[in-house]
Each structure stands twice: as structure tokens, then as C-alpha cells.
Design a protein around this motif. Structure first.
Motif, PDB file in Angstrom:
ATOM      1  N   VAL A 169       0.828  -1.211   0.000  1.00 36.67           N
ATOM      2  CA  VAL A 169       0.000   0.000   0.000  1.00 36.67           C
ATOM      3  C   VAL A 169       0.864   1.264   0.000  1.00 36.67           C
ATOM      4  O   VAL A 169       0.718   2.138  -0.858  1.00 36.67           O
TER       5      VAL A 169
ATOM      6  N   VAL B 263      -5.989   3.186  -1.420  1.00 37.13           N
ATOM      7  CA  VAL B 263      -5.868   4.544  -0.893  1.00 37.13           C
ATOM      8  C   VAL B 263      -6.820   5.489  -1.622  1.00 37.13           C
ATOM      9  O   VAL B 263      -7.529   6.290  -1.000  1.00 37.13           O
TER      10      VAL B 263
ATOM     11  N   VAL C 224     -10.427   4.757  -0.614  1.00 36.35           N
ATOM     12  CA  VAL C 224     -10.715   5.213   0.743  1.00 36.35           C
ATOM     13  C   VAL C 224     -10.885   6.728   0.760  1.00 36.35           C
ATOM     14  O   VAL C 224     -11.818   7.255   1.360  1.00 36.35           O
ATOM     15  N   SER C 225      -9.997   7.441   0.058  1.00 32.63           N
ATOM     16  CA  SER C 225     -10.122   8.901   0.028  1.00 32.63           C
ATOM     17  C   SER C 225     -11.437   9.323  -0.608  1.00 32.63           C
ATOM     18  O   SER C 225     -12.056  10.289  -0.184  1.00 32.63           O
TER      19      SER C 225
ATOM     20  N   VAL D 100     -13.958  -0.566  -1.725  1.00 32.33           N
ATOM     21  CA  VAL D 100     -13.250  -0.864  -0.484  1.00 32.33           C
ATOM     22  C   VAL D 100     -13.684  -2.215   0.068  1.00 32.33           C
ATOM     23  O   VAL D 100     -12.871  -3.050   0.467  1.00 32.33           O
TER      24      VAL D 100
ATOM     25  N   MET E 258      -3.538  -2.830   8.358  1.00 34.33           N
ATOM     26  CA  MET E 258      -3.614  -1.588   7.596  1.00 34.33           C
ATOM     27  C   MET E 258      -4.870  -1.567   6.726  1.00 34.33           C
ATOM     28  O   MET E 258      -5.534  -0.540   6.601  1.00 34.33           O
TER      29      MET E 258
ATOM     30  N   LEU F  13      -7.813   1.070   7.021  1.00 34.19           N
ATOM     31  CA  LEU F  13      -8.192   1.896   5.876  1.00 34.19           C
ATOM     32  C   LEU F  13      -9.673   1.764   5.580  1.00 34.19           C
ATOM     33  O   LEU F  13     -10.346   2.754   5.281  1.00 34.19           O
ATOM     34  N   SER F  14     -10.223   0.519   5.686  1.00 38.12           N
ATOM     35  CA  SER F  14     -11.632   0.397   5.338  1.00 38.12           C
ATOM     36  C   SER F  14     -12.509   1.060   6.386  1.00 38.12           C
ATOM     37  O   SER F  14     -13.513   1.684   6.041  1.00 38.12           O
TER      38      SER F  14
ATOM     39  N   ALA G 123     -12.474   4.598   5.697  1.00 36.59           N
ATOM     40  CA  ALA G 123     -13.257   4.910   4.503  1.00 36.59           C
ATOM     41  C   ALA G 123     -14.724   5.050   4.853  1.00 36.59           C
ATOM     42  O   ALA G 123     -15.416   5.929   4.357  1.00 36.59           O
TER      43      ALA G 123
ATOM     44  N   THR H  13     -12.266  10.373   8.844  1.00 39.15           N
ATOM     45  CA  THR H  13     -11.124  10.399   9.747  1.00 39.15           C
ATOM     46  C   THR H  13     -11.410  11.313  10.916  1.00 39.15           C
ATOM     47  O   THR H  13     -11.810  12.449  10.719  1.00 39.15           O
TER      48      THR H  13
ATOM     49  N   LEU I 283      -0.269   5.444   8.157  1.00 36.12           N
ATOM     50  CA  LEU I 283      -1.597   5.968   7.842  1.00 36.12           C
ATOM     51  C   LEU I 283      -1.543   7.484   7.641  1.00 36.12           C
ATOM     52  O   LEU I 283      -2.130   8.026   6.701  1.00 36.12           O
TER      53      LEU I 283
ATOM     54  N   LEU J 262      -4.324   9.677   5.725  1.00 35.58           N
ATOM     55  CA  LEU J 262      -5.569   9.167   6.284  1.00 35.58           C
ATOM     56  C   LEU J 262      -5.518   9.049   7.806  1.00 35.58           C
ATOM     57  O   LEU J 262      -6.445   8.581   8.429  1.00 35.58           O
TER      58      LEU J 262
END
Lengths: 309, 284
Positions: free
Chosen positions: A246, A262, A265-266, A273, B132, B136-137, B140, B144, B222, B227
């Protein structure tokens, strides 16, 4: 052997079900899917139609079953950005990632294990100390720092290699180096301690006492026994083939799975996802299963069913 | 003056017991903890204060020892603040995950049966999913935020504590002392907290020193990806992430936090290894 296999398969299956449940729960907890999919400005009748279409007014257990059925039919939803199927989006990125992670794995295995074994066989020598020191540095430097330092040296200062992109094989050199250095350190340290532990066992003393050549002691008695814990670690590395890049892919703008994670997610592209989550967990579980099978081959004691842990 | 006369023997005694490298690591960590506590007093400028006349000033500029970034903010001040942020997250998360994991492990050992199966299945699940990716999920789906980030990092490595605590507690209850206090009428809570926990604490502390650097690396990773910790707050990883844009023109923005991350994780790993060798002679 059959029971051993069966319990392993059952546990793997259970883990996958748990991951699917996790994905379902976070998806439902994070808000109304209709709002998320249609956006905050969607008219009420569009939301109602969406809720009816996807069964969002049904009780939760019914929704969960419907969701499982959908997954089993290979329907992982569509990307919010361009409406293409999420699974296809993920799958088309896999080769690019493997182009980095497979060579990196090879390097880790071909350098890390021999270095660790050599250090264990020559304890307290200069080579041993060198291996320990380099391996500690290898795994305490975070990959993003290592990657940027490599870019600074080889791309910016020396101008030997490109700093990002995917056009030629030369673009892959720095990412592969970044990916493999930490793993080489971990594997070298781990193989060293596994080997040292085996060399201290009574059966090695017996083998030496009955006059076997040192070569045979190492190759036939020490290495096969040290291989058992090393295989566990390698199994984790195999499991990380798809998801382990990643950060590195982000540094080198490499269009692989990690980059997709990434970006999705952004953008809060939830379907993608979720699909990534399932694909990655599945690959992890399969890798662990393969390791368990390898154990069966390496260590005959494990073939009998044994109590969990 | 008593400290001056007591000092040399103490230092010599320490040097005999502790290798020099471990001692250095300890000094570095003490320094980092000091910085985290006194960051407000130590930093020369506010972390958001911009000095637009002195943008991208190199290291050694008078008034800005470590230089400034693209907005003319002092790198040293931001570095001190980031050390605090990263350490607070890492400490908080390490403790959360140790408490959570140990509790679940003890519960599994106490009740056995389906509770144990459930805990172990959850541990399998956590081990199967790269942290990780899970982090991240979750980010998502929920966006954040600081609370979410610490809570999330608090799940890092809990499955290891749970497995260790369960194993240790089961073997401890097979020994005489646990059943003795049970027969004296102690409640399960008392048995676990006052009798079993102190006996298994050293192993748990060693696993904490192993998870701590991993949590620092995970949070920096992260934050590096943009993120984790969000601006205007800054953490070590997020400084490296933003410094990356100026890699060619102002490498010092990125180098200072990188060096701190490497030295800190290195120090804790060294300390942890030493602690393991000292506390647990069986692994040697």
C-alpha cells in the motif's frame, strides 16, 4: 491427516464468513447506504426507490442473508465513480502489484534465509554481528522513509533510476528494493534465532557425536527442523503479496491494488473498499491454509489432529 | 552533593548490568517522553505560525535550527509537537490493546466453552486481515477523526495479548496458587487481577514493547498516506507525507521526522529485546 485438513478448512471458512460479516456491519453502521450511494442532495422518492430496490426496509438478518447471497453470486457491487463492477476493478490491478511483490518475496527468501542461517552457523563472528545490525535497521526503518531516501539518492541526486511510474522495468527497481529490504531483515533475524534454537537441541549433539559430517548435520538435521517456524513467517509474507504494498505503491505512484485502496478510501468508494477487503482477506486465508498444509508435510507430528493451540 | 558522590557507582553498576546500546536507547526514549510532556514549553514557535518571508529556509538558519517548511512554519516546533502526538497515540493504543486483549484472553480462560471459541475465532479473524487494510476500510466508512484513530489503533495486536493471556491463565489455574485462593473463597475478579495478572505480567509487558514500535509505524504509515492525523495537527508520519512534496527542494522537512521515527522504533526494539532476555530466561 483428514481431520487435520478438515478442521483447517473449517476454520478458514469461518474466518472468511467473519470478514464478510465485518464488511456488512461497518457498511450498515456507517450510515444509510441510500444516502451514501445517491449523495446528500438526492430527492426523497429516489431514496425510497433505492431502499425498496436493495431491500433496505427489510429486517437486518434478511438483509444480511441477501448480502451473503449477492456475494456468493459474485456480485460485489459497482464503483461509485464510474459504475464499473468492483471486482473487475480490483482484479485488473492485481498483476501490477504482483509484479512488485513477487520479485520482492523472491529477494527476501533468497537473501534473508541464507543470511540468517549463515549468521547462526557463525555466531559471534563479524558476519553475524553485521547481519544482526543490518536486519535491525532493515525492519525499524519504515517503508515510506526508506522509499523516499532511495528516491533522494538514486533518482534525485544520482539520476540513475526513475522516481515513479510504471513504463519500463527500470521503474520497478526502487519499489522492489524498498519492499524487500525490511522483509530481508525480518527473515534474516528470524531464521537466525530459529536456527540457533535448533542447533542447541540434543539431537544435534547426538548427530555430531555419532560422527556425521557437519554438512549432513546442518542439511539433514538442523535445517528441516528450523524450517517449521520460518515457513509460518513466509506464509504471512505470501498472504501479504496482494495487500503488502500500500505505502510503497503510493510513494512510487505504481498503479496496483494498494494505490486503488488509498484512492477508494479517500473517495469513500465503499463498494470497491468492501470488495478489496474480501479479496485481500481471502488471499490471506488461502495463504495461511497453504502454510498449514506445508506444516503437515514438514512436521509429521502435526498430521494427527491436535487440540487447538 | 550526595547525588554527585552516588552517581559514579550507580552509572558503573548500570553499565555492568545493561549493554551500552540499550542504555543509549533508554536515554533516547527518556528524551522523547520528556519532549512529549514538555512540548508546549520547548517549542520556539506556534506550530501554525507562518513566516512567509522565510519559506523553505534550510537547516541552520538563525531562529529556525531545523529550517522551515513551504509555509514558513518552524520545522523544530512542528517536530516537537509531532513527537507528542505520535507518542500519545502509540501509548494510548498500546494500553488499550493490552487491556482489551488481556481481558478477552482471561474471559476465555475463565469461561471456556463457547466464550473461548468466540474469542479465538475473533483472534483468527484479526490475524487473517492485515491491520492496515482493516484500518483503511474503517476510515473509509466513518471518515477520519482523532478519537476514531486512537480507538482503531487500540485494536492493533489485541489478538496476541488475548492468545498469550488465555494460554498463561489456563496454565496458571492448573497450578496450586490459583485454586488455593479460589477455595479460600476469592471471586474470579480477585483471582485474575490480584493473583494471576502479576504472575503473567512480565510476558505481557514484553509483548507491549513489541507492539509499541509497530503502532508508531502503523500510525505514521496511515498519516503518511494522508488518512491518519489530519492538519492542522501534525504527527511524525504526516510531516514526512507533506515533506515528500518538497523532497528535491527542501529535504530537511522530511528528514528530521524520519530520523526521529527510526531512532524511536529502534530504541524500543532494543529495549524490548533486552527486557525479554532479562525477564524471560527461557527464550534465550
Amino acid at each position: 491427516m483428514a481431520t487435520y485438513l478438515l478442521t483447517r478448512l473449517l476454520r478458514a471458512f469461518l474466518t472468511i464468513v467473519l470478514v464478510m460479516t465485518f464488511a456488512f456491519v461497518v457498511l450498515r453502521l456507517s450510515g444509510d447506504p441510500a444516502q451514501i450511494m445517491l449523495g446528500p442532495d438526492a430527492p426523497q422518492d429516489a431514496i425510497d426507490a433505492f431502499r425498496a430496490r436493495w431491500g433496505l426496509d427489510d429486517p437486518l438478518w434478511k438483509q444480511y442473508l441477501a448480502y451473503l447471497q449477492q456475494l456468493l453470486n459474485g456480485d460485489f457491487g459497482v464503483s461509485m465513480r464510474d459504475g464499473s463492477p468492483a471486482l473487475a476493478l480490483v482484479m485488473e490491478r492485481v498483476p501490477a502489484t504482483l509484479a512488485l511483490t513477487l520479485p520482492a518475496l523472491m529477494l527476501k527468501l533468497c537473501i534473508g534465509i541464507p543470511a540468517g542461517v549463515y549468521a547462526a552457523l557463525h555466531r559471534e563472528s563479524i558476519a553475524d554481528r553485521g547481519v544482526i545490525l543490518l536486519s535491525i535497521f532493515g525492519f525499524t526503518i519504515p517503508s515510506f522513509v526508506l522509499g523516499l531516501v532511495l528516491v533522494l539518492i538514486f533518482a534525485v541526486t544520482l539520476d540513475w533510476l526513475p522516481s515513479g511510474g510504471q513504463d519500463t522495468w527500470r521503474h520497478a527497481i526502487l519499489p522492489i528494493a524498498t519492499l524487500s529490504i525490511g522483509g530481508i531483515g525480518i527473515l534474516a533475524r528470524f531464521s537466525r534465532s530459529a536456527m540457533i534454537e535448533v542447533l542447541g537441541q540434543p539431537y544435534i549433539r547426538t548427530a555430531m557425536a555419532k560422527g556425521l559430517p557437519w554438512r549432513d548435520v546442518v542439511w539433514k538435521h538442523a535445517l528441516p527442523n528450523a524450517a517449521v517456524p520460518i515457513v509460518t513467517l513466509v506464509g504471512f509474507m505470501v498472504g501479504a503479496l496482494i495487500a503488502g504494498a500500500v505505502v510503497v505503491e503510493s510513494i512510487f505512484s505504481w498503479p496496483g491494488v494498494g494505490r486503488l485502496i488509498v484512492v477508494s478510501v479517500s473517495n469513500r468508494d465503499l463498494a470497491v473498499v468492501q470488495c478489496l477487503l474480501l479479496v485481500i482477506a481471502a488471499s490471506m486465508v488461502v495463504a495461511n491454509l497453504l502454510v498449514d498444509l506445508a506444516y503437515g508435510l514438514l512436521d509429521p507430528r502435526l498430521r494427527a489432529a491436535r487440540p487447538a493451540h | 552533593m550526595t547525588t554527585a558522590t552516588a552517581n559514579p557507582p550507580l552509572v558503573r553498576r548500570l553499565r555492568l548490568k545493561v549493554p551500552a546500546l540499550v542504555l543509549l536507547a533508554g536515554v533516547w526514549m527518556a528524551l522523547m517522553v520528556g519532549v512529549a510532556i514538555f512540548a508546549d514549553q520547548l517549542r520556539p514557535y506556534e506550530i501554525t505560525r507562518m513566516d512567509l518571508m522565510a519559506r523553505l529556509a534550510p537547516m541552520g538558519t538563525p531562529g529556525h535550527i531545523l529550517g522551515t517548511d513551504e509555509l514558513g512554519r518552524d520545522v523544530l516546533s512542528r517536530l516537537l509537537q509531532s513527537i507528542r502526538m505520535s507518542l500519545v497515540i502509540a501509548f494510548g493504543a498500546t494500553i488499550l490493546s493490552a487491556v482489551f486483549g488481556t481481558t478477552l484472553g482471561f474471559l476465555a480462560a475463565q469461561f471456556r466453552g463457547w466464550v473461548e471459541h468466540l474469542v479465538m475465532a475473533l483472534a483468527d479473524f484479526q490475524a487473517a486481515l492485515p491491520f492496515m487494510i482493516m484500518a483503511l476500510s474503517v476510515l473509509a466508512f466513518f471518515g477520519t477523526s482523532m478519537v476514531l484513530l486512537v480507538g482503531l489503533m487500540g485494536f492493533y495486536g489485541w489478538e496476541r495479548y488475548a492468545r498469550i493471556a488465555r494460554g498463561l491463565a489456563i496454565s496458571a489455574s492448573a497450578q496450586g496458587y490459583a485454586s488455593a485462593v479460589v477455595q479460600l473463597g476469592a471471586t474470579p475478579g480477585r483471582v485474575y487481577l490480584k493473583h494471576i495478572l502479576p504472575n503473567v505480567a512480565s510476558t505481557l509487558i514484553v509483548s507491549m514493547t513489541l507492539t509499541f514500535p509497530e503502532i508508531i509505524l502503523m500510525e505514521s504509515g496511515l498519516s503518511f498516506l494522508g488518512l491518519g492525523v489530519q492538519p492542522p495537527e501534525s504527527s511524525l508520519g504526516n510531516m514526512v507525507g507533506f515533506g515528500r512534496e518538497y523532497l528535491t527542494r527542501a529535504p530537511w522537512i522530511m528528514l528530521a521526522p524520519s530520523v526521529v521515527i527510526v531512532l524511536t522504533t529502534l530504541s524500543i526494539s532494543l529495549l524490548g529485546d533486552w527486557l525479554r532476555d532479562t525477564l524471560d530466561p527461557t527464550i534465550r
